[in-house]
Design an enzyme around this catalytic site. Structure first.
Site, PDB file in Angstrom:
ATOM      1  NE  ARG A  17      15.720  57.200  30.260  1.00  0.00           N
ATOM      2  CZ  ARG A  17      16.104  58.140  31.096  1.00  0.00           C
ATOM      3  NH1 ARG A  17      15.525  59.040  31.721  1.00  0.00           N
ATOM      4  NH2 ARG A  17      17.448  58.384  31.343  1.00  0.00           N
ATOM      5  N   GLY A  18      15.864  51.830  28.040  1.00  0.00           N
ATOM      6  CA  GLY A  18      16.243  51.519  26.604  1.00  0.00           C
ATOM      7  C   GLY A  18      15.418  50.164  26.037  1.00  0.00           C
ATOM      8  CG  ASP A  29      20.579  56.871  25.583  1.00  0.00           C
ATOM      9  OD1 ASP A  29      20.685  55.795  25.920  1.00  0.00           O
ATOM     10  OD2 ASP A  29      20.915  57.753  26.404  1.00  0.00           O
ATOM     11  NE  ARG A  85      16.500  56.985  25.963  1.00  0.00           N
ATOM     12  CZ  ARG A  85      17.166  56.020  26.649  1.00  0.00           C
ATOM     13  NH1 ARG A  85      17.283  54.886  26.272  1.00  0.00           N
ATOM     14  NH2 ARG A  85      17.984  56.415  27.653  1.00  0.00           N
ATOM     15  CG  PHE A  92      27.526  53.565  21.432  1.00  0.00           C
ATOM     16  CD1 PHE A  92      27.470  53.173  22.715  1.00  0.00           C
ATOM     17  CD2 PHE A  92      26.850  54.197  20.978  1.00  0.00           C
ATOM     18  CE1 PHE A  92      26.764  53.745  23.772  1.00  0.00           C
ATOM     19  CE2 PHE A  92      25.832  54.949  21.684  1.00  0.00           C
ATOM     20  CZ  PHE A  92      25.660  54.697  23.384  1.00  0.00           C
ATOM     21  CB  VAL A  93      24.016  50.189  18.251  1.00  0.00           C
ATOM     22  CG1 VAL A  93      25.142  49.116  17.374  1.00  0.00           C
ATOM     23  CG2 VAL A  93      23.500  49.446  19.507  1.00  0.00           C
ATOM     24  CE  LYS A 110      27.602  47.392  22.508  1.00  0.00           C
ATOM     25  NZ  LYS A 110      28.248  48.796  22.911  1.00  0.00           N
ATOM     26  CG  ASP A 162      18.860  48.411  25.898  1.00  0.00           C
ATOM     27  OD1 ASP A 162      19.359  47.948  26.775  1.00  0.00           O
ATOM     28  OD2 ASP A 162      18.861  49.704  26.024  1.00  0.00           O
ATOM     29  CG  ASP A 165      28.348  46.807  26.281  1.00  0.00           C
ATOM     30  OD1 ASP A 165      29.264  46.069  26.165  1.00  0.00           O
ATOM     31  OD2 ASP A 165      28.581  48.115  26.419  1.00  0.00           O
TER      32      ASP A 165
HETATM   33  P1  IMP Z   1      25.795  46.514  30.424  1.00  0.00           P
HETATM   34  O1  IMP Z   1      25.483  46.529  31.872  1.00  0.00           O
HETATM   35  O2  IMP Z   1      27.278  46.725  30.122  1.00  0.00           O
HETATM   36  O3  IMP Z   1      25.564  45.250  29.925  1.00  0.00           O
HETATM   37  O4  IMP Z   1      25.149  47.497  29.403  1.00  0.00           O
HETATM   38  C1  IMP Z   1      23.863  47.195  29.564  1.00  0.00           C
HETATM   39  C2  IMP Z   1      23.286  48.827  29.288  1.00  0.00           C
HETATM   40  O5  IMP Z   1      24.208  49.679  28.922  1.00  0.00           O
HETATM   41  C3  IMP Z   1      22.004  48.738  28.195  1.00  0.00           C
HETATM   42  O6  IMP Z   1      20.996  48.539  28.896  1.00  0.00           O
HETATM   43  C4  IMP Z   1      21.996  49.956  27.469  1.00  0.00           C
HETATM   44  O7  IMP Z   1      21.270  51.000  28.234  1.00  0.00           O
HETATM   45  C5  IMP Z   1      23.699  50.530  27.656  1.00  0.00           C
HETATM   46  N1  IMP Z   1      24.303  50.246  26.524  1.00  0.00           N
HETATM   47  C6  IMP Z   1      25.237  49.169  26.372  1.00  0.00           C
HETATM   48  N2  IMP Z   1      25.826  49.318  24.973  1.00  0.00           N
HETATM   49  C7  IMP Z   1      25.088  50.151  24.526  1.00  0.00           C
HETATM   50  C8  IMP Z   1      25.251  50.672  23.007  1.00  0.00           C
HETATM   51  O8  IMP Z   1      25.829  50.200  22.071  1.00  0.00           O
HETATM   52  N3  IMP Z   1      24.180  51.692  22.794  1.00  0.00           N
HETATM   53  C9  IMP Z   1      23.622  52.441  23.666  1.00  0.00           C
HETATM   54  N4  IMP Z   1      23.455  51.855  24.999  1.00  0.00           N
HETATM   55  C10 IMP Z   1      24.471  50.641  25.204  1.00  0.00           C
HETATM   56 MG    MG Z   2      19.605  50.617  29.151  1.00  0.00          MG
END
Ligand code: IMP
Ligand code: MG
Length: 196
Positions: free
Chosen positions: A46-47, A163, A169, A156-157, A135, A103, A106
């Site tokens: 949903r982000g 969220d 959100r 963390f944002v 990030k 969104d 990370d």
């Molecule tokens: P990844 O799979 O670790 O790259 O993370 C991606 C997903 O983790 C994003 O689509 C977000 O939903 C969530 N996420 C990663 N970092 C943050 C953050 O700082 N705040 C909120 N959601 C995050």
């Molecule tokens: Mg997400």
């Protein structure tokens, strides 16, 4: 000691006007790159809901929109390491030029897992990805996006779609939480501090 904006909001990183002006740039680049292509945007829910809505309305091309719903964070502030696909069906993108929109990048696991499945199972003509935030941290998998809004530090944002435990959100800006909010001793009231 720096003054906190509210019991839950530590600082604002990007105001709405800053975000939207950056989206103008991203949309301009995407519009140029996808001339005469068959663009399908796959928004990761949903982000990316708010980001995708604002970005797509700035892209001056015909396009189709699909969504995919995955979860990687399970209620906390660090990635769980496994990506759960909430749909049974993947988006119909055979021979389409796919742009994944999320969104935030990370660990990289989410976009990597989605790209791999779409490439393996859906037969797209091409696939690229776009994240509003990237990030500055070590990726768990080798993945970088083709279009990036802003790079942020390893923190963390929340807000503008992002969220913490399902909340925040609907903030129009992107910011960070106070330690008290992360620990749960204070929560989101819904009221946006006037100073934010
Ligand atoms: P990844 O799979 O670790 O790259 O993370 C991606 C997903 O983790 C994003 O689509 C977000 O939903 C969530 N996420 C990663 N970092 C943050 C953050 O700082 N705040 C909120 N959601 C995050
Ligand atoms: Mg997400």
């Amino acid at each position: 000691m720096k003054q906190q904006l509210s019991p839950w909001l530590d600082k604002v990183l990007f105001h709405e006007t800053t975000i939207l002006s950056r989206l103008d740039d991203l949309a301009r680049n995407i519009t140029l790159d996808y001339q005469d292509r068959r663009l399908t945007v796959v928004a990761v829910l949903r982000g990316s809901l708010f980001f995708a809505a604002d970005l797509l309305r700035r892209i001056q091309l015909p396009l189709t929109l699909e969504t995919i719903s995955v979860a990687s964070y399970h209620g906390g502030t660090s990635s769980s390491g496994t990506i759960r696909f909430n749909e049974i069906d993947l988006p119909p993108v055979r021979d389409r030029d796919v742009l994944l929109v999320d969104d935030i990048l990370d660990s990289g696991r989410t976009l990597h897992a989605i790209r791999t499945r779409i490439l393996d199972e859906c037969g797209p003509a091409s696939i690229r990805s776009c994240a509003l935030l990237s990030k500055d941290c070590e990726r768990a998998v080798d993945f970088e996006v083709d279009y990036e809004g802003f790079e942020i530090g390893n923190e963390f944002v929340i807000g503008y779609g992002l969220d913490f435990k399902g909340q925040y959100r609907n903030l129009p800006f992107i910011g960070t939480l106070t330690q008290a909010a992360i620990e749960g001793s204070t929560g989101f009231t819904g009221a946006i501090p006037e100073t934010a």
